[in-house]
Design an enzyme around this catalytic site. Structure first.
Site, mmCIF file in Angstrom:
data_model
loop_
_atom_site.group_PDB
_atom_site.id
_atom_site.type_symbol
_atom_site.label_atom_id
_atom_site.label_comp_id
_atom_site.label_asym_id
_atom_site.label_seq_id
_atom_site.Cartn_x
_atom_site.Cartn_y
_atom_site.Cartn_z
ATOM 1 N N LEU A 33 0.810 -1.217 0.000
ATOM 2 C CA LEU A 33 0.000 0.000 0.000
ATOM 3 C C LEU A 33 0.847 1.273 0.000
ATOM 4 C CD1 LEU A 33 -2.618 -1.177 2.642
ATOM 5 C CD2 LEU A 33 -2.736 -1.361 0.145
ATOM 6 N N HIS A 37 -3.611 4.326 -2.022
ATOM 7 C CA HIS A 37 -4.565 3.373 -1.432
ATOM 8 C C HIS A 37 -5.193 3.953 -0.165
ATOM 9 C CE1 HIS A 37 -1.718 0.396 -3.439
ATOM 10 N NE2 HIS A 37 -2.881 0.094 -3.972
ATOM 11 N N SER A 187 2.195 0.902 -6.896
ATOM 12 C CA SER A 187 3.076 -0.081 -6.245
ATOM 13 C C SER A 187 4.215 -0.457 -7.185
ATOM 14 C CB SER A 187 2.284 -1.331 -5.869
ATOM 15 O OG SER A 187 1.177 -0.966 -5.075
#
Ligand code: PAF
Length: 282
Positions: A33, A37, A187
């Site tokens: 995360l 997020h 990510s």
């Protein structure tokens, strides 16, 4: 914060929350995360969720065999620490075996919005996404679902799925979050070398310049697309696509319509494929 690994326990937890009159918000993620997020959690709360469930599952069926499923970054402990600090109510982190007893023969397929853009190089990606999100909805039983504008096509495909399959869920699209220097949070940014990361800033810069040039009446959509492509190539990036589309239908837009449009793109820096977009009325 409850950490749940099985579908049965997840459903029991959600039904218990519903009995207490709670509005359940789901934030589906593949983990590792970042602030993007975490902003989805805030969006879920702002939209009325009083029980937020974040799902963490790296979904094998949305990756093609040549893609990064195996090396996709994973760190459940770190993710849970971040989510605990955000007062998330529950994390649903199933195993692959829990989600797919065996290779699924029943898939959810959206047949229009998931055809162009990213699907040109990732033809089976969106059926993997719609299938897993439908399964996550059935496990978490949410009232609200939050997805990021970063994955612009994904969000529209899922909105269509919710509409066409009558999921009793309100889907909310949350704004794209950038680093201070403009790089869209992802990510996958972790894969970039320092030089690739620096070069990748051309994506957000070019999108912003295209918007400004169009708003000032200094260019056409076709020329803006060409400029973005040239800028990316000049920084050593390999363009997958650069398109200008209607923000809802994802159909090509080439003239001023007064509607909300998006410039959307995908490009490789080294072996890392990045996506980005900008949304505005034109
Ligand atoms: O956007 C993602 O992280 C994934 O595509 C999603 C929606 C969690 C489905 O695996």
């Amino acid at each position: 914060m409850k950490i749940i690994h099985t579908i049965t326990e997840m459903q029991q937890y959600s039904k218990e929350q519903q009995r207490k009159g709670k509005i359940i918000g789901i934030v589906p993620t593949m983990g590792y995360l970042h602030d993007g997020h975490l902003s989805l959690v805030d969006t879920a709360r702002k939209n009325g969720a009083d029980c937020v469930v974040v799902t963490i599952f790296v979904n094998p069926i949305q990756f093609a065999p040549n893609e990064d499923f195996d090396k996709y970054p994973r760190d459940l402990q770190r993710d849970c620490t971040l989510l605990e600090a955000k007062n998330v109510d529950a994390v649903f982190a199933p195993s692959v075996k829990e989600m797919y007893v065996e290779e699924p023969t029943c898939l959810v397929v959206e047949n229009k919005l998931s055809r162009g853009l990213c699907a040109k190089t990732r033809p089976t990606h969106f059926q993997g996404v719609t299938t897993v999100v439908a399964k996550l909805f059935n496990a978490v039983l949410p009232d609200i679902a939050v997805f990021g504008q970063k994955d612009a096509q994904q969000a529209r495909v899922l909105k269509r799925m919710v509409r066409d399959l009558n999921f009793p869920i309100r889907l909310v699209i949350s704004p794209l979050i950038r680093e201070k220097d403009g790089l869209a949070l992802s990510s996958r940014n972790k894969y970039l070398s320092a030089e690739e990361r620096e070069n990748a800033l051309v994506l957000s810069r070019s999108l912003k310049e295209a918007k400004e040039a169009l708003e000032a009446g200094n260019t056409s959509i076709d020329s803006a697309i060409e400029t973005i492509k040239n800028n990316i190539a000049a920084k050593g990036g390999k363009v997958d696509y650069v398109e200008c589309v209607d923000s809802e239908t994802l159909e090509d837009v080439r003239t001023k319509t007064g509607r909300e449009i998006m410039f959307v793109l995908a490009a490789y820096f080294g072996s890392t494929r990045l996506i980005d977009n900008i949304l505005f009325t034109y």
